[in-house]
Design an enzyme around this catalytic site. Structure first.
Site, PDB file in Angstrom:
ATOM      1  NE  ARG A  77      -3.222   2.639   2.689  1.00 22.13           N
ATOM      2  CZ  ARG A  77      -3.153   3.472   3.717  1.00 22.13           C
ATOM      3  NH1 ARG A  77      -2.513   3.134   4.827  1.00 22.13           N
ATOM      4  NH2 ARG A  77      -3.735   4.648   3.670  1.00 22.13           N
ATOM      5  CG  HIS A 123      -0.925   9.097   3.601  1.00 23.29           C
ATOM      6  ND1 HIS A 123      -1.045   7.747   3.831  1.00 23.29           N
ATOM      7  CD2 HIS A 123      -0.508   9.627   4.775  1.00 23.29           C
ATOM      8  CE1 HIS A 123      -0.708   7.469   5.093  1.00 23.29           C
ATOM      9  NE2 HIS A 123      -0.370   8.598   5.682  1.00 23.29           N
ATOM     10  CD  GLU A 170      -4.376   7.570  10.049  1.00 24.74           C
ATOM     11  OE1 GLU A 170      -3.791   8.604  10.392  1.00 24.74           O
ATOM     12  OE2 GLU A 170      -4.075   6.454  10.482  1.00 24.74           O
ATOM     13  CG  ASN A 310      -4.723   3.430   8.741  1.00 21.73           C
ATOM     14  OD1 ASN A 310      -4.822   2.448   8.005  1.00 21.73           O
ATOM     15  ND2 ASN A 310      -4.180   4.567   8.351  1.00 21.73           N
ATOM     16  CE1 TYR A 312       0.752   2.698  13.390  1.00 24.39           C
ATOM     17  CE2 TYR A 312      -1.347   3.639  12.755  1.00 24.39           C
ATOM     18  CZ  TYR A 312      -0.061   3.258  12.436  1.00 24.39           C
ATOM     19  OH  TYR A 312       0.411   3.439  11.161  1.00 24.39           O
ATOM     20  CD  GLU A 381      -1.173   3.961   8.041  1.00 24.58           C
ATOM     21  OE1 GLU A 381      -0.905   4.390   9.193  1.00 24.58           O
ATOM     22  OE2 GLU A 381      -1.364   4.704   7.074  1.00 24.58           O
TER      23      GLU A 381
END
Ligand code: BGC
Length: 480
Positions: A77, A123, A170, A310, A312, A381
């Protein structure tokens, strides 16, 4: 109990973004993006750096493809630099064939190497000229038309070869970091010690609305004119982290978790799946939150072919008493790393916001799946920085056991979500293929599975995690 598995055709690989890796910012007719100009302002980037050279990936496409092959990636990606393709950005501005052909060749080369390309259109690197010309994302009518035109140029060139498109990466980060905190380009905020311009109480909601509508138009165009001929899927990628109540016995903290998720994820997810913003947001923000016109609603609702996720980390969420601050973006909550009992949500990393908690990943996969009626999810991500990694000697830096464990735990949690909770997760891209320009943190924070030696010609040295991820997927993906 049998080990959790993932389906045989599970798509896994690595992710990057144009401004973070490409460098070559003046090459072949590329013009400035808002990140080029933002980085030139003193004090905005921790180490006063920029993406001017970064990983030099624009000139090293074959090296990056070799690297991907050598570590077994099935997919890659990456994002396109709008200002390489249309330097001035607008729908009446010239297309830069050299910039466009760079990506056409890159996609062909990835395919020839057996690697599936996933292409992100935006992005965060708006052509700077559009910021100057009409205020960029704050000007919905102009922005939507220019983004849709840019998307068309890209689809015409790439739709035959690319099966996965992501419109925006995002939008939350763009809106909050770019227009409320002012720590990302274009750096707008109500905080006059950070920037002379901006209104954090209004602008985040306005630019998010622009992105949602632009996403809807790009998806409609793709579905009307490109998908019937070439197939392929398109979606937006939303960031979101898990939340646990700070005090699990306080109903106000329990309610705060849900409200926080609605402000972070529902803000963009609800319009796409339900056609409107969450009620909790309307209640708090009232007329500061834009209304969808009927035409906008029709174009935004149902505009995801899959859910781009995404993810984290996790936080404890504590409610705040009283009237929310004018520029509150959290649903009047506070995100904390330690709960009432003094327990940490996860270990420390180099990124103050990033405290890993793999079970939170499984829980969030469930939350998204339940809220949006079980969409197919691609994790676009997931990854981590390591506390103090940049200060280690290279031999130690390459043995990134903390990151290896992170991936082991997160991939395991995802396999549990698939096998035990029946969540339809079909893909996973680790962030990131390379150490790269970590936005406002510059090069001090490393997220790569590959060490990039910025002092010695951007050479690439795979860390242990780069080698291990393939084994993790080998052991978890079901053979036919
Ligand atoms: C972004 C990446 C960034 C990563 C780590 C994500 O929010 O999409 O560009 O490098 O997080 O901070």
């Amino acid at each position: 109990m049998a080990k959790s598995q993932l389906p045989p055709d599970f798509l896994w690989g690595f992710a990057t973004a144009a401004y973070q890796i490409e460098g070559a910012v003046h090459e072949d007719g590329r013009a400035d993006s808002i990140w080029d100009t933002f980085c030139r302002q003193p004090g905005k980037i921790a180490d006063a750096s920029s993406g001017e050279v970064a990983c030099d990936s624009y000139r090293r496409t074959s090296q990056d493809i070799e690297l991907l092959k050598s570590i077994g990636a099935k997919a890659y990606r990456f994002s396109l630099s709008w200002s390489r393709i249309i330097p001035l950005g607008g729908r009446d501005d010239p297309v830069n064939e050299k910039g466009l052909q760079h990506y056409v060749h890159f996609v062909d080369d990835l395919r020839a190497a057996g690697i599936e390309p996933l292409v992100t259109l935006y992005h965060w690197d708006l052509p700077d000229n559009l910021e100057k010309r009409y205020g960029g994302l704050l000007n919905k009518d102009e922005f939507v038309q220019d983004f849709t035109h840019y998307a068309k140029v890209v689809f015409e060139a790439l739709a035959g070869q690319v099966k996965y498109f992501i419109t925006f990466n995002e939008p939350w980060c763009v809106a909050v970091h770019g227009y409320q905190k002012g720590i990302f380009a274009p750096g707008r905020t109500s905080d006059r010690s950070v920037n002379p311009e901006g209104d954090g109480s209004r602008e985040p909601w306005i630019v998010a609305h622009s992105m949602l509508v632009a996403h809807g138009h790009a998806v409609k165009l793709f579905r009307d004119e490109f998908k019937p001929k070439h197939g392929g899927r398109i979606a937006i990628t939303l960031n979101g982290d898990w939340g646990e109540p700070w005090d699990k016995n306080d109903p106000k903290d329990v309610a705060a978790v849900q409200r926080k998720q609605e402000f972070f994820i529902g803000w963009h997810g609800d319009p796409i799946y339900f056609g409107d913003y969450p009620a909790s947001m309307r209640e708090q923000l009232q007329d500061r939150l834009p209304e969808f016109t009927e035409e906008e609603r029709a174009i935004v609702k149902g505009s995801n072919d899959f859910y781009g996720m995404n993810h984290y980390c996790a936080d404890y969420v504590r409610h705040i008493e009283g009237v929310p601050a004018a520029d509150d973006v959290t649903g009047n909550t506070e995100l904390l790393k330690v709960n009432k009992e003094g327990e940490r949500i996860g270990p420390e990393t180099q990124s103050s916001w990033l405290t890993p908690n793999p079970l939170g990943f499984r829980k969030l996969l469930n939350w998204i799946s339940n809220r949006y009626d079980h969409p197919t999810i691609y994790v676009t991500e997931n990854g981590t920085s390591l506390k103090g990694e940049n200060d280690l000697p290279i031999d130690q830096l390459l043995e990134d056991d903390f990151r290896v464990q992170f991936f082991e735990d997160y991939i395991g949690a995802m396999a549990d979500a698939y096998t035990l909770d029946k969540i339809d997760v079909q893909g996973y891209m680790a962030w990131s293929l390379l150490d790269n320009f970590e936005w406002a943190e510059g090069y001090e924070t490393r997220f790569g599975v590959t060490y990039v030696d910025y002092e010695h010609g951007q050479t690439r040295h795979p860390k242990k995690s780069a080698r291990m991820i393939r084994h993790m997927f080998d052991s978890v993906i079901r053979k036919e």
